[in-house]
Design a protein around this motif. Structure first.
Motif, PDB file in Angstrom:
ATOM      1  N   ASP A 225       1.277   3.090  -3.409  1.00 37.51           N
ATOM      2  CA  ASP A 225       0.084   3.833  -3.825  1.00 37.51           C
ATOM      3  C   ASP A 225       0.014   5.182  -3.122  1.00 37.51           C
ATOM      4  O   ASP A 225      -0.266   6.209  -3.737  1.00 37.51           O
ATOM      5  CB  ASP A 225      -1.187   3.036  -3.519  1.00 37.51           C
ATOM      6  CG  ASP A 225      -1.295   1.767  -4.345  1.00 37.51           C
ATOM      7  OD1 ASP A 225      -0.666   1.703  -5.423  1.00 37.51           O
ATOM      8  OD2 ASP A 225      -2.001   0.846  -3.900  1.00 37.51           O
ATOM      9  N   TYR A 226       0.260   5.180  -1.816  1.00 36.79           N
ATOM     10  CA  TYR A 226       0.205   6.427  -1.040  1.00 36.79           C
ATOM     11  C   TYR A 226       1.298   7.394  -1.475  1.00 36.79           C
ATOM     12  O   TYR A 226       1.059   8.589  -1.613  1.00 36.79           O
ATOM     13  CB  TYR A 226       0.335   6.157   0.452  1.00 36.79           C
ATOM     14  CG  TYR A 226      -0.861   5.446   1.050  1.00 36.79           C
ATOM     15  CD1 TYR A 226      -2.150   5.732   0.632  1.00 36.79           C
ATOM     16  CD2 TYR A 226      -0.700   4.493   2.039  1.00 36.79           C
ATOM     17  CE1 TYR A 226      -3.244   5.080   1.176  1.00 36.79           C
ATOM     18  CE2 TYR A 226      -1.794   3.838   2.594  1.00 36.79           C
ATOM     19  CZ  TYR A 226      -3.059   4.134   2.158  1.00 36.79           C
ATOM     20  OH  TYR A 226      -4.133   3.505   2.700  1.00 36.79           O
TER      21      TYR A 226
ATOM     22  N   ARG B 245      -4.900  20.045  -2.637  1.00 32.86           N
ATOM     23  CA  ARG B 245      -5.859  19.355  -1.764  1.00 32.86           C
ATOM     24  C   ARG B 245      -5.285  19.042  -0.395  1.00 32.86           C
ATOM     25  O   ARG B 245      -6.031  18.781   0.544  1.00 32.86           O
ATOM     26  CB  ARG B 245      -6.348  18.077  -2.440  1.00 32.86           C
ATOM     27  CG  ARG B 245      -7.040  18.426  -3.758  1.00 32.86           C
ATOM     28  CD  ARG B 245      -8.139  17.549  -4.219  1.00 32.86           C
ATOM     29  NE  ARG B 245      -8.902  16.886  -3.218  1.00 32.86           N
ATOM     30  CZ  ARG B 245      -9.262  15.605  -3.319  1.00 32.86           C
ATOM     31  NH1 ARG B 245      -8.891  14.891  -4.359  1.00 32.86           N
ATOM     32  NH2 ARG B 245      -9.987  15.048  -2.397  1.00 32.86           N
TER      33      ARG B 245
ATOM     34  N   ARG C  86       0.447  14.192  -6.139  1.00 34.17           N
ATOM     35  CA  ARG C  86      -0.706  14.655  -6.930  1.00 34.17           C
ATOM     36  C   ARG C  86      -1.637  15.517  -6.080  1.00 34.17           C
ATOM     37  O   ARG C  86      -2.120  16.560  -6.524  1.00 34.17           O
ATOM     38  CB  ARG C  86      -1.456  13.462  -7.514  1.00 34.17           C
ATOM     39  CG  ARG C  86      -0.709  12.790  -8.655  1.00 34.17           C
ATOM     40  CD  ARG C  86      -1.569  11.761  -9.378  1.00 34.17           C
ATOM     41  NE  ARG C  86      -1.804  10.548  -8.610  1.00 34.17           N
ATOM     42  CZ  ARG C  86      -0.961   9.528  -8.541  1.00 34.17           C
ATOM     43  NH1 ARG C  86       0.181   9.575  -9.195  1.00 34.17           N
ATOM     44  NH2 ARG C  86      -1.245   8.457  -7.833  1.00 34.17           N
ATOM     45  N   LEU C  87      -1.902  15.082  -4.857  1.00 33.44           N
ATOM     46  CA  LEU C  87      -2.765  15.862  -3.974  1.00 33.44           C
ATOM     47  C   LEU C  87      -2.119  17.200  -3.614  1.00 33.44           C
ATOM     48  O   LEU C  87      -2.796  18.230  -3.546  1.00 33.44           O
ATOM     49  CB  LEU C  87      -3.072  15.068  -2.703  1.00 33.44           C
ATOM     50  CG  LEU C  87      -3.935  13.831  -2.888  1.00 33.44           C
ATOM     51  CD1 LEU C  87      -3.999  13.026  -1.591  1.00 33.44           C
ATOM     52  CD2 LEU C  87      -5.324  14.212  -3.347  1.00 33.44           C
TER      53      LEU C  87
ATOM     54  N   GLY D 107       2.657   7.628  -4.325  1.00 31.45           N
ATOM     55  CA  GLY D 107       2.323   8.158  -5.638  1.00 31.45           C
ATOM     56  C   GLY D 107       1.210   9.187  -5.597  1.00 31.45           C
ATOM     57  O   GLY D 107       1.200  10.152  -6.365  1.00 31.45           O
ATOM     58  N   GLU D 108       0.273   9.004  -4.705  1.00 33.73           N
ATOM     59  CA  GLU D 108      -0.875   9.901  -4.606  1.00 33.73           C
ATOM     60  C   GLU D 108      -0.526  11.215  -3.913  1.00 33.73           C
ATOM     61  O   GLU D 108      -1.074  12.274  -4.264  1.00 33.73           O
ATOM     62  CB  GLU D 108      -2.014   9.202  -3.863  1.00 33.73           C
ATOM     63  CG  GLU D 108      -3.292  10.004  -3.758  1.00 33.73           C
ATOM     64  CD  GLU D 108      -3.988  10.250  -5.099  1.00 33.73           C
ATOM     65  OE1 GLU D 108      -4.915  11.071  -5.112  1.00 33.73           O
ATOM     66  OE2 GLU D 108      -3.616   9.629  -6.105  1.00 33.73           O
ATOM     67  N   ALA D 109       0.364  11.191  -2.958  1.00 37.17           N
ATOM     68  CA  ALA D 109       0.688  12.400  -2.185  1.00 37.17           C
ATOM     69  C   ALA D 109       1.142  13.570  -3.053  1.00 37.17           C
ATOM     70  O   ALA D 109       0.618  14.679  -2.888  1.00 37.17           O
ATOM     71  CB  ALA D 109       1.728  12.076  -1.115  1.00 37.17           C
TER      72      ALA D 109
ATOM     73  N   ARG E 214       0.811  -1.219   0.000  1.00 38.89           N
ATOM     74  CA  ARG E 214       0.000   0.000   0.000  1.00 38.89           C
ATOM     75  C   ARG E 214       0.843   1.268   0.000  1.00 38.89           C
ATOM     76  O   ARG E 214       0.375   2.318  -0.432  1.00 38.89           O
ATOM     77  CB  ARG E 214      -0.939   0.000   1.203  1.00 38.89           C
ATOM     78  CG  ARG E 214      -1.970  -1.112   1.108  1.00 38.89           C
ATOM     79  CD  ARG E 214      -2.873  -1.176   2.295  1.00 38.89           C
ATOM     80  NE  ARG E 214      -3.679   0.038   2.393  1.00 38.89           N
ATOM     81  CZ  ARG E 214      -4.442   0.300   3.447  1.00 38.89           C
ATOM     82  NH1 ARG E 214      -4.497  -0.535   4.459  1.00 38.89           N
ATOM     83  NH2 ARG E 214      -5.152   1.398   3.486  1.00 38.89           N
TER      84      ARG E 214
END
Length: 77
Positions: A29-30, A42, A36-37, A32-34, A26
């Motif tokens: 995924d986190y 956001r 972008r946010l 990679g997302e951080a 997991r």
């Protein structure tokens, strides 16, 4: 603790090290997302102090001594 309990308040935290140990799949995924946010506005990193890279030792001292609060950013410019 009494004031927290009496006031019906909570303290919560997140330990990414424990998550990495229990569910390493997991973390990617986190991570990679951080960004972008962050780029989308956001989430905010909560930087409370910015120091030039030349003052990295000072930043470490603030963190190690517990006198620094929040996140300290080392600037390359």
């Amino acid at each position: 603790m009494w004031d927290l309990w009496k006031g019906n308040r909570t303290i919560a935290g997140f330990n990414i090290g424990d998550l990495a140990r229990r569910a390493p799949e997991r973390i990617g995924d986190y991570l990679g997302e951080a960004p972008r946010l962050l780029a989308a506005g956001r989430i905010r990193p909560g930087v409370t102090r910015t120091l030039p890279l030349a003052e990295a030792a000072k930043a470490h001292h603030l963190l190690e001594s517990g006198t620094g609060r929040g996140k300290i950013l080392l600037s390359l410019t």
